[in-house]
Design a protein around this motif. Structure first.
Motif, PDB file in Angstrom:
ATOM      1  N   ALA A 155       0.846  -1.193   0.000  1.00 21.27           N
ATOM      2  CA  ALA A 155       0.000   0.000   0.000  1.00 21.27           C
ATOM      3  C   ALA A 155       0.884   1.248   0.000  1.00 21.27           C
ATOM      4  CB  ALA A 155      -0.900   0.010   1.226  1.00 21.27           C
ATOM      5  N   CYS A 156       0.314   2.369  -0.467  1.00 24.84           N
ATOM      6  CA  CYS A 156       1.048   3.628  -0.425  1.00 24.84           C
ATOM      7  C   CYS A 156       1.299   4.006   1.034  1.00 24.84           C
ATOM      8  CB  CYS A 156       0.233   4.756  -1.044  1.00 24.84           C
ATOM      9  SG  CYS A 156      -0.396   4.411  -2.677  1.00 24.84           S
ATOM     10  N   CYS A 171      -1.637   4.917   3.721  1.00 24.72           N
ATOM     11  CA  CYS A 171      -2.897   4.402   3.181  1.00 24.72           C
ATOM     12  C   CYS A 171      -3.920   4.151   4.287  1.00 24.72           C
ATOM     13  CB  CYS A 171      -2.633   3.104   2.415  1.00 24.72           C
ATOM     14  SG  CYS A 171      -4.145   2.292   1.881  1.00 24.72           S
ATOM     15  N   GLU A 214      -6.801   2.770   3.955  1.00 30.71           N
ATOM     16  CA  GLU A 214      -7.449   1.471   3.778  1.00 30.71           C
ATOM     17  C   GLU A 214      -6.650   0.349   4.447  1.00 30.71           C
ATOM     18  OE1 GLU A 214      -9.925   0.632   0.231  1.00 30.71           O
ATOM     19  OE2 GLU A 214      -8.229  -0.600  -0.349  1.00 30.71           O
ATOM     20  N   CYS A 242      -7.766  -1.890  -4.290  1.00 29.63           N
ATOM     21  CA  CYS A 242      -6.445  -1.653  -3.708  1.00 29.63           C
ATOM     22  C   CYS A 242      -6.103  -2.674  -2.629  1.00 29.63           C
ATOM     23  CB  CYS A 242      -6.383  -0.248  -3.121  1.00 29.63           C
ATOM     24  SG  CYS A 242      -5.773   0.965  -4.312  1.00 29.63           S
ATOM     25  N   PHE A 259      -2.788  -4.726  -3.177  1.00 28.26           N
ATOM     26  CA  PHE A 259      -1.539  -4.440  -2.444  1.00 28.26           C
ATOM     27  C   PHE A 259      -1.210  -5.515  -1.407  1.00 28.26           C
ATOM     28  CE2 PHE A 259      -4.181  -1.479   0.417  1.00 28.26           C
ATOM     29  CZ  PHE A 259      -4.011  -2.207   1.586  1.00 28.26           C
ATOM     30  N   ASN A 274     -12.787   5.063   0.412  1.00 33.65           N
ATOM     31  CA  ASN A 274     -11.828   6.120   0.110  1.00 33.65           C
ATOM     32  C   ASN A 274     -12.347   7.002  -1.017  1.00 33.65           C
ATOM     33  OD1 ASN A 274     -11.430   4.441  -2.064  1.00 33.65           O
ATOM     34  ND2 ASN A 274      -9.494   3.622  -1.305  1.00 33.65           N
ATOM     35  N   MET A 282      -9.743   3.707  -6.538  1.00 32.70           N
ATOM     36  CA  MET A 282      -8.323   4.044  -6.429  1.00 32.70           C
ATOM     37  C   MET A 282      -7.462   3.075  -7.228  1.00 32.70           C
ATOM     38  SD  MET A 282      -8.540   6.706  -5.010  1.00 32.70           S
ATOM     39  CE  MET A 282      -9.509   7.720  -3.905  1.00 32.70           C
ATOM     40  N   CYS A 320      -7.272   8.400   1.402  1.00 30.17           N
ATOM     41  CA  CYS A 320      -6.308   7.849   0.451  1.00 30.17           C
ATOM     42  C   CYS A 320      -5.383   8.965  -0.003  1.00 30.17           C
ATOM     43  CB  CYS A 320      -7.073   7.260  -0.734  1.00 30.17           C
ATOM     44  SG  CYS A 320      -6.072   6.971  -2.193  1.00 30.17           S
ATOM     45  N   PRO A 321      -4.171   9.006   0.551  1.00 28.01           N
ATOM     46  CA  PRO A 321      -3.248  10.098   0.229  1.00 28.01           C
ATOM     47  C   PRO A 321      -3.034  10.255  -1.275  1.00 28.01           C
ATOM     48  CG  PRO A 321      -2.310   8.663   1.920  1.00 28.01           C
ATOM     49  CD  PRO A 321      -3.594   8.041   1.498  1.00 28.01           C
ATOM     50  N   LEU A 322      -2.908   9.138  -1.964  1.00 30.34           N
ATOM     51  CA  LEU A 322      -2.622   9.216  -3.394  1.00 30.34           C
ATOM     52  C   LEU A 322      -3.804   9.789  -4.163  1.00 30.34           C
ATOM     53  CD1 LEU A 322      -0.408   7.653  -5.581  1.00 30.34           C
ATOM     54  CD2 LEU A 322      -2.666   6.794  -6.177  1.00 30.34           C
TER      55      LEU A 322
HETATM   56  S1  SF4 Z   1      -4.069   4.392  -3.826  1.00 25.18           S
HETATM   57 FE1  SF4 Z   1      -5.000   4.967  -1.912  1.00 25.18          FE
HETATM   58  S2  SF4 Z   1      -6.161   3.195  -1.233  1.00 25.18           S
HETATM   59 FE2  SF4 Z   1      -4.734   2.504  -2.808  1.00 25.18          FE
HETATM   60  S3  SF4 Z   1      -2.938   1.807  -1.674  1.00 25.18           S
HETATM   61 FE3  SF4 Z   1      -2.582   3.949  -2.223  1.00 25.18          FE
HETATM   62  S4  SF4 Z   1      -3.330   5.118  -0.469  1.00 25.18           S
HETATM   63 FE4  SF4 Z   1      -4.159   3.049  -0.287  1.00 25.18          FE
END
Ligand code: SF4
Ligand SMILES: Cc1ncc(C[n+]2csc(CCOP(=O)(O)OP(=O)(O)O)c2C)c(N)n1
Ligand SMILES: [Mg+2]
Lengths: 417, 333
Positions: free
Chosen positions: B44-45, B48, B50, B77, B81, B157, B161, B242-244
């Protein structure tokens, strides 16, 4: 025990004797009577322990079966036509995961135009989905194939589709020999899954697989179907020992030994074909019929073995690969690689159009003289088509084609030439 | 709520003073013996929400079920991940089938366990907002209606994503996603009617429905525990930044989740058999700008000429939630 009963009832009895643990279903004609029968057995307590789940769609039906099978339960569902298409994503998923679910497909046409009657378009659309596909010729075989399906599927960890002609078989009352529970029990061992969701031994099932192993996973699916080519005849032989009758197997040749012309077909039309061939034999034609029971895996060698000495092969199929012609025909041609035979494809019985002996005679008499077109639509009403094509020529907004053609036909209950 | 409100220590922050609590009141996460059901090493980012939400929830469920747990997971996700081949982060029996069928797969698992008389083994289904509110909605509603013995957890989120941040029916108005770009006369996502799946779940009169955020660990764990104490269809909707996808700093995940609740944009409550039984009150209500400004997905609202009207409409949504659920604490502002 001999019993005069509906095909659906025979199948429901067979499935029940296989001791399924989870049954899920969503109604669609002509599958309904099968699952209704099973539902009643579960509700009354005659089939126990078993969960019968009324789901909200075929997609859910297959998904419930996936979950149940992955948790180690013998799982069953049934569908047809639009229902099979509605669950397709889960159909592929079940085989991809290697879950030995058994499903009856009460073969029915696919719309549009919507049509509830029999042909093989539904099952054929799923020929590459990774399921084993067995086609029943009559109700006895439909019953027997279900018992063999659980055995085969569980041995290989592959799902099995038992295909039976909608209405023609599902709704026909025939005499069938319903086996004793002890016979089924001695033929079908308890389900011992290769993979199971169990807190005592946690596994992840259904993870992402990249290019490094995807081909191998897919190859394994193919290899297992090749294994099925060996197991199916063995299972049929064992079946005969316990139940005392021939059922299943890969192919079923009829009067093919010295035949110059062999008709290849699947399902209930084989009965009509055999009668027709008998009459043609009486008239001095060397003709035979080859029934294919196992369409997936496709028994290339067995088919070749039967056809290799013939001069021509006529593949009669209740499905159409639009833009090329036959589906079964293409596979049969694969089996004939290097052999020199005349090959004919006959598309027949689409959307429930009756396949009569009279039409078969007419078609086959032309075939034996090599006068048949390579692709023939049995009993096609050319006038109807020409009228519509003319209409399209005359007018841009010619309207909905099916409705126009229906209007041209007028009100007819059934078209029996 | 049945656990002790933690106000006496580090007042004004949400850091939970575990050390001052009796052992049994401490969070599952604070326990060295927690199962770490979603183990480290997943992809995961950073930050994250989630990943955090899933570990909190599943660890709590593991404790509640005495480690007798099976999970079905939707595509998304969380699935991707956590299980890049050939590794898996899951320490529990886990299955991924498809994107839209998770509730039904869980129903099947529960049916199998019932037939086999394994009453002690519990079943969880989990997925993202897309897998829950959109493509998996039919199966979810069916599972609710039949009252199947499954706890479904949605990690919301607010967009698709895994496929690169596209709009879902949980995406808030004005938010930028890859399919609702901040261009044209009405930049970002449209002001639709919304689709509140927790409320829809309540309309099925199922035994338990709750919403939670990753900002309040105790509340989240309490709700999972409460849900696990019941049978039948249960639903928990967890707000997971979700930071991304949101264009937020990865160290703002908890802060954003807290602000979503404190603005009133995300109502935190629980309900039994279709009736709300408790709401998490807001002590000091926060204007929506404070929440929106931290996220680049709303950056177009704060350009040279701020989109005051749009911001006001979002504020109105928060105000409506506050009224509807009675979110303001007595004497709160
Ligand atoms: S895109 Fe968002 S939900 Fe998916 S792993 Fe990255 S932070 Fe988590
Ligand atoms: C039938 C189907 N349609 C589309 C996809 C592509 N897809 C995979 S994951 C995903 C997004 C998941 O979004 P969400 O459920 O919100 O979970 P998130 O990734 O945001 O956690 C999509 C669209 C798919 N796998 N299957
Ligand atoms: Mg999402």
């Amino acid at each position: 025990m001999l019993k005069q009963c509906e095909g659906s009832h025979a199948v429901a009895s067979a499935v029940a004797m296989c001791r399924p643990e989870v049954i899920c279903a969503y109604p669609i004609s002509p599958q309904t009577h099968i699952v209704e029968g099973l539902g009643e057995m579960v509700k009354s307590g005659n089939l126990a322990p078993c969960e019968f789940i009324n789901v909200e769609s075929e997609f859910a039906a297959m998904s419930v079966a996936i979950g149940a099978s992955a948790a180690g339960a013998r799982s069953y569902t049934a569908t047809a036509s639009q229902g099979l298409l509605f669950m397709v994503e889960a159909v592929y998923n079940a085989s991809g995961l290697g879950l030995p679910i058994v499903m009856t497909v009460a073969n029915r046409a696919i719309g549009a135009p919507i049509n509830i009657w029999n042909d093989h378009s539904d099952s054929m659309s799923q020929r590459d989905c990774g399921w084993i596909q067995l086609f029943a010729e009559n109700n006895q075989e439909a019953l027997d194939l279900h018992i063999q399906a659980f055995r085969l599927g569980e041995e290989l960890s592959l799902p099995v589709m038992v295909c039976m002609d909608g209405f023609i078989l599902t709704h026909a009352y025939e005499r069938v020999d319903i086996p004793a529970q002890e016979q089924v029990d001695s033929y079908l061992p308890a389900f011992v899954p290769r993979q199971i969701l169990d807190p005592a031994e946690p596994v992840s099932i259904g993870a992402m697989v990249g290019p490094e192993a995807f081909t191998e996973v897919r190859y394994l699916a193919h290899a297992k179907q090749m294994q099925a080519l060996e197991l199916i005849p063995q299972h049929a032989a064992e079946f005969k020992q316990i139940f005392g009758r021939d059922s299943g197997g890969l192919v079923r040749p009829y009067r093919c030994e010295d035949a110059e012309t062999i008709v290849v077909a699947l399902g209930s039309v084989l009965g009509t074909l055999k009668d027709t061939i008998d009459e043609m034999r009486d008239a001095g034609h060397k003709v035979g019929v080859l029934g294919i029971v196992s369409f997936r895996p496709f028994p290339l060698l067995a088919v070749r073995e039967v056809l290799k000495n013939a001069r021509r092969v006529v593949v009669l199929e209740k499905s159409l690969a639009v833009g090329i012609g036959g589906i079964v025909a293409t596979d049969v041609r694969m089996a004939l690689s290097g052999l020199h035979l005349h090959g004919y494809t006959v598309i027949a019985g689409l959307g429930g159009r009756a396949i009569t002996k009279a039409s078969l005679h007419k078609m086959l008499e032309r075939a034996v003289k090599d006068e048949l077109e390579h692709l023939t639509f049995l009993d096609l009403d050319h006038n109807l088509i020409n009228r519509h094509l003319e209409r399209e020529k005359q007018k841009r907004r010619s309207g909905p084609m099916a409705e126009n053609m229906l209007r041209d036909v007028g009100v007819v209950a059934a078209r029996i030439a | 709520m049945p656990f002790q409100p933690v106000k006496f220590y580090q007042t004004g922050t949400f850091t939970v003073g575990n050390r001052l609590l009796a052992l049994e009141q401490r969070s599952v996460q604070a326990n060295m013996q927690r199962t770490n059901s979603l183990n480290s090493g997943h992809r995961a980012c950073q930050g994250c929400g989630e990943a955090l939400g899933a570990r909190y929830a599943i660890d709590a469920a593991m404790r509640a079920s005495n480690k007798q747990l099976i999970a079905a997971n939707a595509t998304g996700c969380l699935e991707v991940f956590s299980t890049p081949y050939p590794e898996t982060s899951w320490q529990i029996p886990w299955i991924h089938s498809l994107f839209g069928n998770t509730a039904a797969v869980a129903t099947g698992i529960a049916a199998a366990l019932r037939v086999k008389g394994r009453r002690e083994v519990r079943v969880i289904a989990q997925g993202g907002d897309g897998g829950t509110t959109d493509i998996g909605f039919g199966c979810l509603s069916g599972m609710f209606e039949r009252n199947d013995d499954v706890l479904y957890i949605c990690y919301d989120n607010e967009a698709y994503m895994n496929t690169g941040v596209q709009r879902s029916s949980a995406t808030p108005p004005a938010a930028r996603t890859a399919t609702t770009m901040p261009v044209g006369p009405e930049p970002g996502n449209v002001f639709g009617q919304g689709k509140n799946v927790a409320q829809i779940a309540m309309a099925h009169n199922i035994p338990y429905v709750a919403t939670a955020t990753v900002a309040d660990l105790h509340d989240l764990e309490y709700k999972v525990n409460r849900a696990m104490g019941m049978h039948g269809a249960r639903y928990i909707h967890i707000f997971v930044p979700c930071p991304l996808g949101w264009g937020a700093a990865s160290n703002d995940t908890i802060r954003l989740a807290r602000l979503a609740r404190e603005t009133g944009l995300f109502a935190v409550y629980e309900a039994e058999h279709g009736e709300v039984t408790s709401v998490s009150k807001i002590r000091k209500r926060v204007p929506v700008e404070d929440y929106l400004k931290l996220q680049r997905r709303f950056a177009h609202l704060f350009g040279k000429t701020p989109a005051l009207e749009t911001i006001a409409r979002i504020q109105a949504m928060a105000d409506k939630n506050i009224r509807k659920f009675g979110l303001l604490e007595q004497g709160g502002q």
